[in-house]
Design an enzyme around this catalytic site. Sequence first.
Site, PDB file in Angstrom:
ATOM      1  N   ASP A   1       0.714  -1.275  -0.024  1.00  0.00           N
ATOM      2  CA  ASP A   1      -0.136  -0.007   0.202  1.00  0.00           C
ATOM      3  C   ASP A   1       0.659   1.258  -0.024  1.00  0.00           C
ATOM      4  O   ASP A   1       1.610   1.266   0.537  1.00  0.00           O
ATOM      5  CB  ASP A   1      -0.903  -0.132   1.248  1.00  0.00           C
ATOM      6  CG  ASP A   1      -1.842   1.079   1.447  1.00  0.00           C
ATOM      7  OD1 ASP A   1      -2.657   1.350   0.923  1.00  0.00           O
ATOM      8  OD2 ASP A   1      -1.228   2.125   2.228  1.00  0.00           O
TER       9      ASP A   1
ATOM     10  N   GLU B   1       1.152  -0.262  -4.947  1.00  0.00           N
ATOM     11  CA  GLU B   1       0.296   0.501  -5.365  1.00  0.00           C
ATOM     12  C   GLU B   1       1.108   2.046  -5.405  1.00  0.00           C
ATOM     13  O   GLU B   1       1.319   2.360  -4.148  1.00  0.00           O
ATOM     14  CB  GLU B   1      -1.001   0.581  -4.304  1.00  0.00           C
ATOM     15  CG  GLU B   1      -1.999   1.639  -4.516  1.00  0.00           C
ATOM     16  CD  GLU B   1      -2.341   2.466  -3.311  1.00  0.00           C
ATOM     17  OE1 GLU B   1      -1.757   2.662  -2.292  1.00  0.00           O
ATOM     18  OE2 GLU B   1      -3.484   3.222  -3.383  1.00  0.00           O
TER      19      GLU B   1
END
Length: 685
Positions: free
Chosen positions: A307, A377
């Site tokens: 993330d 990401e």
Amino acid sequence: MSSKKQSTSMVLMNYTRDPDFQDVDGVGSGTSPPLPEEKQQDSSSVKLDPAVEEYTQLKPYAGMPKEVLLLYSSQARYRVPREVLFWLIVACTLTLVALTITVIALSPRCLSWWQVSPVYQVYPRSFRDSDGDGVGDLKGIQEQLDHFEFLNIKSVWISPFYRSPMKDFGYDVEDFRAVDPLFGTMQDFEELLAEMHNKGLKLIMDFIPNHTSDKHHWFNLSRTRDPHYEDYYVWTDCNETSPRPNNWVSVFGNSSWTYDEVRGQCYLHQFLKEQPDLNFRNTDVRQEIVDIIHFWLGKGVDGFRMDAVKHILEATHLRDEPQVDPEKAPEAVTSEWDLYHDYTTSQVGLHDLLRDWRAEMDLYSREPGRYRFMVTESYDYHEVDKTMMYYGTSQVKESDFPFNFYLLDLPQNTSGLWVQQLVQLWMTNMPTGRWANWVVGNHDKPRIATSAGQTYIRVINMLLLTLPGTPTTYYGEEIGMENINVTDSEIQDPAGKYNTSASRDPQRSPMQWTGHMNAGFNNITNATWLPVHPDFTSVNVEVQKKDGRSVLSQYRFLNALRQSELPLHRGWFCFIHADANVFSYLRELDGLHRAFLMVLNFGKESAVTELSSIVELPDQLTVLMSTSGVSDGKVLQKSRILTEAGEGLVIQFSAPTRFNPDHPKQCYVSEKACYLGAMDILYKC
Ligand code: GLC
Ligand code: MG
């Protein structure tokens, strides 16, 4: 014959009487330890019986005395076949070794699990609520595993379910080693993982290295200046009344600094103030993260979605970032878009960290069939080269692929040329030989069926499932789910509380399983954490399963086609044509006559596509599948391929020549292989 036999037995008799011979059993030995009296007598009595004598002499053939053996073995009739056999075995062995080496050298790499199937994203709050509290949970996911089998999906990414105060719905982690009670228990997780593995499914976890929750015990120890934890976060002196040591802003808006009364300093948070950024310049922090990676890999998870990676490191000098509009008053700089993030994103050292984590993951990948996958990401917008860095280099591995968010821009301009441009952006910038991927939605972005419009949902799924690389499917995209309307007072998402238009609630509504209560998301009570979309009576899995032309049935068909057809999962991808409406491309494999032509209409009007100049295409083309269902099985002229707005065609054809050799600039391939029809095999070429 009989005289021959007699002479043989005579020779044998002579040799068996050789006093020096001793066989393994000690039978017939002249020098064996003296036998007890009666046994010696027994053996002399045997000698008296000629029939028994011959038998005893012939029986232990293996124990034939060396001299007898040599006598026979040197005879030509034994020697020649023996030598022939010997050389035959040598030749066979060498041929086998050579064949094995050739097969290994010529075999193309097999595709790994993360390349074969789409990655399906489950947002656990919204997938399925097993206990009726209105929030989805791990048991709920387990109840719905058949859905993945039905779709032939093998890889499932589950958004965070760590213990969390849920300020950012799990992206604010209080304990990286615990499951939040809202989602279940560690045992539920272990059961889910075991059941998924039983069914041949892979589980990808969300991993959130950039920050923790402010309720994490590290943060408490850091703000109280525990010597070990003091530097676990990014602290700096600041003015209590105007706590803004520099102009950095949070992704969710306003300053990324918050004053902490306990410590009397400001801490950095690139997201919510309840999500303090970890200090990755601290070796203990780095070790903590590695330990957590081991914790979950040890439990058997198959990969991580890393993330917000670009935010992991910040410049230590804490200088102001340059303003996009230098004229803007500094106090008006409150949004992510007001600054160039030269000091808070993509800092030197970031890729070293990711490569280290990759290396840790590789330790677990050595078991056969247990490859651990990493996807990163990072929204890099127009700086696509920054995204490509996450692929690593040919020497040092990093992500298997960084998420490709460029197709999220598709709704900005529905035209064939625009879609071609977005696809080309990835294909031309991706390092040679690497594996592409495509994202049209996730829990942070409006649903594509809403932003592009229902007209295009089928053709978008068709695009995703026929492009080269791994498609990503956000839950509900397979049935064409749309955003819900959430009134300002109903907003749950913290990002939406800063800026209502940035709320991510609309794309997080409960999964639509059936036309019954709560769309089958929660069958027990009437609670759902966000409202169910009112279209659930027609847009749901149950109804669409029964309809062969539904969005779901088409998704399933295309995914099966993708996985069964070599040109689609590992063949060439060649740009063929693009105009205001249509985007067309080919999928083919060297050596295989069967290929696929895709004609996708992303425009606002129906269009006639003229492909006469493509000599590799046969004049007549048969439609294998049309998203409208109207043209299925129709034979079209390549000079006149008609598509409606939002219609996509899969055309399967057979042609003796391939397109890619004469158009290398229009074609791409990641895992190159050629097909040998005679043997029905793939080989390296
Ligand atoms: C990622 C997540 C998003 C979250 C943020 C902070 O961008 O996708 O949902 O809010 O990171 O963790
Ligand atoms: Mg950070």
